[in-house]
Structure formats: structure tokens, C-alpha cells
Scaffold this motif. Structure first.
Motif, PDB file in Angstrom:
ATOM      1  N   PRO A   1       0.799  -1.231   0.000  1.00  0.00           N
ATOM      2  CA  PRO A   1       0.000   0.000   0.000  1.00  0.00           C
ATOM      3  C   PRO A   1       0.834   1.284   0.000  1.00  0.00           C
ATOM      4  N   ASP A   2       2.066   1.232   0.527  1.00  0.00           N
ATOM      5  CA  ASP A   2       2.883   2.452   0.578  1.00  0.00           C
ATOM      6  C   ASP A   2       3.791   2.608  -0.635  1.00  0.00           C
ATOM      7  N   PHE A   3       3.721   1.712  -1.619  1.00  0.00           N
ATOM      8  CA  PHE A   3       4.529   1.839  -2.830  1.00  0.00           C
ATOM      9  C   PHE A   3       3.843   2.789  -3.807  1.00  0.00           C
ATOM     10  N   ARG A   4       4.644   3.563  -4.517  1.00  0.00           N
ATOM     11  CA  ARG A   4       4.148   4.438  -5.573  1.00  0.00           C
ATOM     12  C   ARG A   4       4.988   4.206  -6.818  1.00  0.00           C
ATOM     13  N   LEU A   5       4.316   4.139  -7.973  1.00  0.00           N
ATOM     14  CA  LEU A   5       5.012   3.934  -9.239  1.00  0.00           C
ATOM     15  C   LEU A   5       5.231   5.253  -9.954  1.00  0.00           C
TER      16      LEU A   5
ATOM     17  N   ILE B   1      12.819   6.264  -4.675  1.00  0.00           N
ATOM     18  CA  ILE B   1      12.833   7.424  -3.792  1.00  0.00           C
ATOM     19  C   ILE B   1      12.360   6.994  -2.409  1.00  0.00           C
ATOM     20  N   ARG B   2      13.155   7.299  -1.414  1.00  0.00           N
ATOM     21  CA  ARG B   2      12.745   7.014  -0.031  1.00  0.00           C
ATOM     22  C   ARG B   2      11.992   8.215   0.513  1.00  0.00           C
TER      23      ARG B   2
ATOM     24  N   ALA C   1       8.847  -2.532  -5.871  1.00  0.00           N
ATOM     25  CA  ALA C   1       8.253  -2.575  -7.222  1.00  0.00           C
ATOM     26  C   ALA C   1       9.136  -3.351  -8.199  1.00  0.00           C
ATOM     27  N   VAL C   2       9.477  -4.572  -7.826  1.00  0.00           N
ATOM     28  CA  VAL C   2      10.249  -5.462  -8.695  1.00  0.00           C
ATOM     29  C   VAL C   2       9.284  -6.208  -9.616  1.00  0.00           C
TER      30      VAL C   2
ATOM     31  N   SER D   1       8.670   4.710  -5.420  1.00  0.00           N
ATOM     32  CA  SER D   1       8.964   5.337  -4.130  1.00  0.00           C
ATOM     33  C   SER D   1       8.231   4.573  -3.043  1.00  0.00           C
ATOM     34  N   CYS D   2       8.723   4.676  -1.828  1.00  0.00           N
ATOM     35  CA  CYS D   2       8.067   4.014  -0.701  1.00  0.00           C
ATOM     36  C   CYS D   2       8.473   4.702   0.589  1.00  0.00           C
ATOM     37  N   GLU D   3       7.655   4.514   1.608  1.00  0.00           N
ATOM     38  CA  GLU D   3       7.954   5.070   2.919  1.00  0.00           C
ATOM     39  C   GLU D   3       8.903   4.158   3.683  1.00  0.00           C
TER      40      GLU D   3
END
Length: 279
Positions: free
Chosen positions: A73-77, A103-104, A137-138, A182-184
Motif C-alpha cells: 500500500p505504501d509503494f508508488r510507481l 525514492i525514499r 516494485a520489482v 517510491s516508498c515510505e
């Protein structure tokens, strides 16, 4: 979902499966379809006691696509994720797994460190033996997935364990030198640090042929509770030289304590000097 909707191309070829525990309303797929502009959205309801590994394995088995991408849920493409990934796999049959820089993002409570771009190394089995070098996001081919046993429940580092399975099976990895996700990053909990050694040891036991025999010996000894086998650095598996150093330092420590104990016993058993007797 919004980051999926912003893809510059390939969305019409995308199937979205959401693995949930029953807390999502029945109308959720239609809402998500409206958000993403994709009609191929479905909800896969899992049992309450389903583990994360079981949920992932079940969702992948339910998918129809030849290319697989797992998102938390915290991943963004990045909008160009599919624009980059789809031609890469189409033009390079030797590429089975794609990963990219990312991106962190700082956590909303600000306790997980500074944000910034994380540049990952090109694929190297020696690096994968010591740490997880793949980011979020692999994407992988279904044929690569079928060459492995899937996500396992006996380690919380299930992603790292799967990448090793894929490497052992001979799949080709490709690194994109550009942040496509990106992810948190959240603060590491006390429990995560406490279980770090056991979870790393289980990765080694799961994939013994991928590691040096000294590292396998460390994993077995750590799980047995042998005094010399330490947890090592957080989220880092010791190589053969580090294992030998552990054993050497423990042996030296034991020798030193033995010598001190023998000296104390010798002094205790020896008769007192004339001065001590007078006093």
C-alpha cells in the motif's frame, strides 16, 4: 492505485488484484476501477489467519498475466514505470527480473530518517548473499516465478528470500539506473531487530546452495544458540571471512577467560606469604 492510474502507457494491458482480509467493502473494486480507469480490478478475500506470504502466493496464482508486479500500500510507481518495463521484457528475453532505483519518502511522523533517492547496485550474486539489493516494485516474468517455490513464511525477509530463489534458478536480473518507484521507510521496531538474526539464518537454511559453507555453518549454529554465532549487522548476512572472525574472536575470548580462571585458582591454592601470615 492513483500511481497505477497515472501510467503513461500499458494500463489497458494491466490486471489489478487486491488481496484483502475481508475488511474491504464489496463496492471497492468498482471504486478502484473508477480511480484507475481500468476495468480489470478484482478483490481476492483471504482468510483472517492468512499470512502475508500466503496472500501474495494466492494473488499471483490468481493472476493471468505473464509479467508480475507486487505492490504494498505504501509503494508508488513513477508514471513511466510500465513505459520502461514493458519494452525491456519484450526486447530482452534473457531478462527475467527487473528492479530500479527508488525514492525514499520520510514517514508521516518523521521518525524514519531523511528522504532521498536510493541508488541500487547492478545485480551481483555476491552482494545478494550479504544483503537485499533489490528495492520496491520489482517486476518478474511468470516463468521466473514458476522456477521458485514462492514466498515463504519462515522469515520476515520474504522478498530477499525470493530473489535468492530466483538467482539460484538461473534467472537474469536487470537494474534500471533511474528511480521508478517510491516508498515510505518506517522506524525499525525492537522486535524486528530482535528477530533479525533468526530471519537471516532461515534465509541461509532455505537456500543453502547459494551460500558459502561457513555461512551455512553460522546459520545452523545461530539457530542452535551456539555462543560464537552472533546475529551480525542488521539486515546483513555474514560472509565466510566474517564467520571465521566470529569463531576466532570467540576462541580467543574463551582462551583468555580460561587462563584468568586458572591463574585465580592457582593463587587461591598457593600458601600465603610470610608477610600475609604476619598480618
Amino acid at each position: 492505485m492513483q500511481s497505477v492510474a497515472r501510467q503513461s502507457t500499458g494500463l489497458e494491458r494491466t490486471e489489478i488484484i487486491v488481496a484483502g482480509n475481508g475488511s474491504h467493502p464489496a463496492s471497492a473494486p468498482s471504486i478502484w476501477s473508477a480511480i484507475t480507469g481500468n476495468e480489470h480490478v478484482s478483490l481476492l478475500t483471504m482468510d483472517d489467519d492468512a499470512t502475508p506470504a500466503q496472500a501474495r502466493n494466492t494473488a499471483i496464482d490468481a493472476a493471468d498475466g505473464d509479467l508480475l508486479l507486487l505492490l504494498r500500500p505504501d509503494f508508488r510507481l513513477d508514471p513511466k514505470y510500465l513505459t520502461t518495463a514493458l519494452p525491456l521484457f519484450a526486447d530482452n528475453p534473457d531478462v527475467d527480473v527487473m528492479y530500479a532505483d527508488y525514492i525514499r519518502l520520510a514517514h508521516k511522523n518523521g521518525s524514519a530518517g531523511k528522504p532521498g533517492m536510493i541508488q541500487l547496485p547492478d545485480f551481483d550474486e555476491a552482494l545478494l548473499q550479504t544483503r537485499n539489493i533489490l528495492g520496491p516494485a520489482v517486476m518478474l516474468r511468470r516463468s521466473a516465478w514458476e522456477s521458485a517455490q514462492g514466498f515463504r513464511d519462515n522469515t520476515v525477509y520474504r522478498d530477499w528470500d525470493l530473489w535468492i530463489q530466483l538467482a539460484v534458478a538461473g534467472n537474469g536480473f536487470f537494474h534500471i539506473n533511474y528511480p521508478l518507484a517510491s516508498c515510505e521507510h518506517t522506524k525499525v521496531s525492537f522486535r524486528e531487530r530482535a528477530e533479525d538474526g533468526r530471519c537471516k539464518a532461515m534465509i541461509v537454511i532455505n537456500n543453502q546452495s547459494f551460500f558459502h559453507m561457513h555461512t551455512v555453518r553460522w546459520a545452523l549454529s545461530y539457530l542452535r544458540g551456539d555462543a560464537w554465532a552472533q546475529a551480525f549487522g542488521f539486515m546483513s548476512i555474514p560472509g565466510p571471512m566474517e564467520v571465521m572472525r566470529m569463531m576466532h574472536e570467540h576462541a580467543i575470548q574463551q582462551m583468555g577467560s580460561t587462563v584468568l580462571a586458572e591463574e585465580a585458582i592457582r593463587q587461591f591454592d598457593s600458601p600465603p606469604s610470610s608477610l600475609e601470615a604476619t598480618q
